[in-house]
Scaffold this motif. Structure first.
Motif, mmCIF file in Angstrom:
data_model
loop_
_atom_site.group_PDB
_atom_site.id
_atom_site.type_symbol
_atom_site.label_atom_id
_atom_site.label_comp_id
_atom_site.label_asym_id
_atom_site.label_seq_id
_atom_site.Cartn_x
_atom_site.Cartn_y
_atom_site.Cartn_z
ATOM 1 N N VAL A 37 45.562 -3.457 23.683
ATOM 2 C CA VAL A 37 45.121 -3.635 23.367
ATOM 3 C C VAL A 37 45.601 -4.131 21.184
ATOM 4 C CG1 VAL A 37 42.748 -2.777 21.988
ATOM 5 C CG2 VAL A 37 43.731 -2.055 24.528
ATOM 6 N N ARG A 38 44.211 -5.269 21.825
ATOM 7 C CA ARG A 38 44.535 -6.175 19.726
ATOM 8 C C ARG A 38 44.192 -5.130 19.312
ATOM 9 N NH1 ARG A 38 45.186 -12.969 19.022
ATOM 10 N NH2 ARG A 38 47.282 -12.460 20.280
ATOM 11 N N SER A 39 42.578 -5.362 19.329
ATOM 12 C CA SER A 39 41.953 -5.074 18.725
ATOM 13 C C SER A 39 40.873 -4.152 18.975
ATOM 14 C CB SER A 39 40.914 -6.188 17.801
ATOM 15 O OG SER A 39 40.375 -6.796 18.551
ATOM 16 N N GLY A 40 39.654 -3.252 18.856
ATOM 17 C CA GLY A 40 38.766 -2.767 19.479
ATOM 18 C C GLY A 40 39.035 -1.839 20.682
ATOM 19 N N ARG A 41 38.192 -1.637 21.171
ATOM 20 C CA ARG A 41 38.953 0.192 22.878
ATOM 21 C C ARG A 41 38.999 -1.073 24.321
ATOM 22 N NH1 ARG A 41 40.133 4.215 20.547
ATOM 23 N NH2 ARG A 41 40.189 5.322 21.777
#
Length: 326
Positions: free
Chosen positions: A208-212
């Motif tokens: 994951v780069r960003s968020g969920r």
């Protein structure tokens, strides 16, 4: 032969291949033999190229066509033209038949999986090719080389099946219509994020780069496992392993970079393979050695050399279909 940009060596290699064919076709011609001997004696680079060509093709110099056999097992569809009883076949026809049989086997070996994928896929990429898919909802899917996906947007669904390879997903979050990525027995569900999914031989690798996201699948992840930025998870039917990764390095292949952080060389080469033609063989003693570095994917051949040279290894390319590391 060692991968090189030296035009002299490249020319010698091409000439050696032509001599290989010519000597098979005209093995009884004394003039051809004399010309070959003169070429061989003219330069050491010619002798090196010829030695590598002999080794690569599994032939010896001036081997009679009558002593060669089909390069493709007859049970697999090859035509053993040189062993048919009570039938004399001209040398040129026999040699040409073997070459055709070999070409057919090689073509089938490398294209059959691609043809099967093409029947199932809505989008796919070839060697060293990336592709960005723009979804109707504004989401983007970036396919890595050697990847394939099928897409289901019917009835408000947002579902992508990763059939092969790897993809980076940049998703417009919609709680009413979750974005789902299916990979074999595993499902990755967006919870508003940018994430990478790679299909492996035994399961899936998610970062994951960003968020969920939530990853679930079978009895191993029956309850699901949430990952946030910098989170990673490798899962198979045998189990799963969650770890922390550098968020900014997730999916950097889409920017033309390969990052290795103290990883086994074999794993790094496996990530490079979709950018390279043919088969890459890595000896076990070299595969386990660990490497670190940032490599450019704009020239995958040079990247492979840099990875291997970091462990004092070398790259030997015998044809566009076969590369062996030593």
């Amino acid at each position: 032969m060692t991968v090189t940009d030296d035009p002299v060596r490249q020319q010698a290699s091409r000439e050696a291949t032509r001599w290989l064919i010519l000597l098979q076709e005209e093995s009884d011609d004394p003039e051809i033999s004399a010309e070959f001997d003169a070429w061989l004696a003219a330069a050491s680079v010619n002798r090196e190229a010829w030695a590598q060509t002999e080794k690569a093709m599994g032939l010896v110099a001036r081997l009679s066509p009558g002593n060669t056999s089909s390069w493709c097992d007859s049970t697999g569809g090859g035509v053993d033209m040189l062993r048919q009883p009570r039938r004399r076949i001209p040398k040129r026809a026999a040699w040409t038949g073997s070459v055709v049989a070999l070409a057919a086997c090689v073509a089938l070996f490398f294209t059959a999986p691609s043809l099967l994928l093409r029947l199932r896929a809505d989008a796919m990429t070839g060697t060293a090719e990336t592709r960005v898919l723009h979804m109707a909802d504004g989401s983007e899917v970036t396919l890595a080389p050697g990847s394939a996906v099928s897409i289901n947007n019917k009835d408000g669904r947002r579902s992508v099946t990763l059939l092969a390879g790897e993809a980076l997903f940049s998703v417009v979050h919609d709680p009413a219509h979750p974005f789902v990525v299916k990979t074999g027995n595993f499902t990755t569900t967006d919870i508003g994020t940018v994430f990478d999914v790679r299909r492996t031989e035994s399961g899936v690798d998610v970062a994951v780069r960003s968020g969920r996201v939530q990853v679930s699948g079978g009895s191993i992840l029956a309850q699901g496992r949430e990952l946030g930025a910098g989170g990673g998870l490798t899962a198979s039917v045998a189990g799963f392993h969650a770890d922390e990764r550098s968020a900014e390095q997730v999916g950097v292949w889409a920017d033309g970079l390969l990052v290795a952080n103290d990883e086994p060389l074999g794993q790094v080469v496996a990530r490079l393979k979709p950018y390279l033609s043919g088969m890459v063989i890595v000896p076990s003693h070299l595969s386990s050695q660990r490497v670190s570095g940032v490599y450019s994917l704009t020239d995958p051949g040079r990247a492979l050399e840099a990875v291997v040279q970091a462990r004092q290894g070398s790259v030997h390319r015998y044809s566009r279909w076969l590369t062996i590391l030593r």
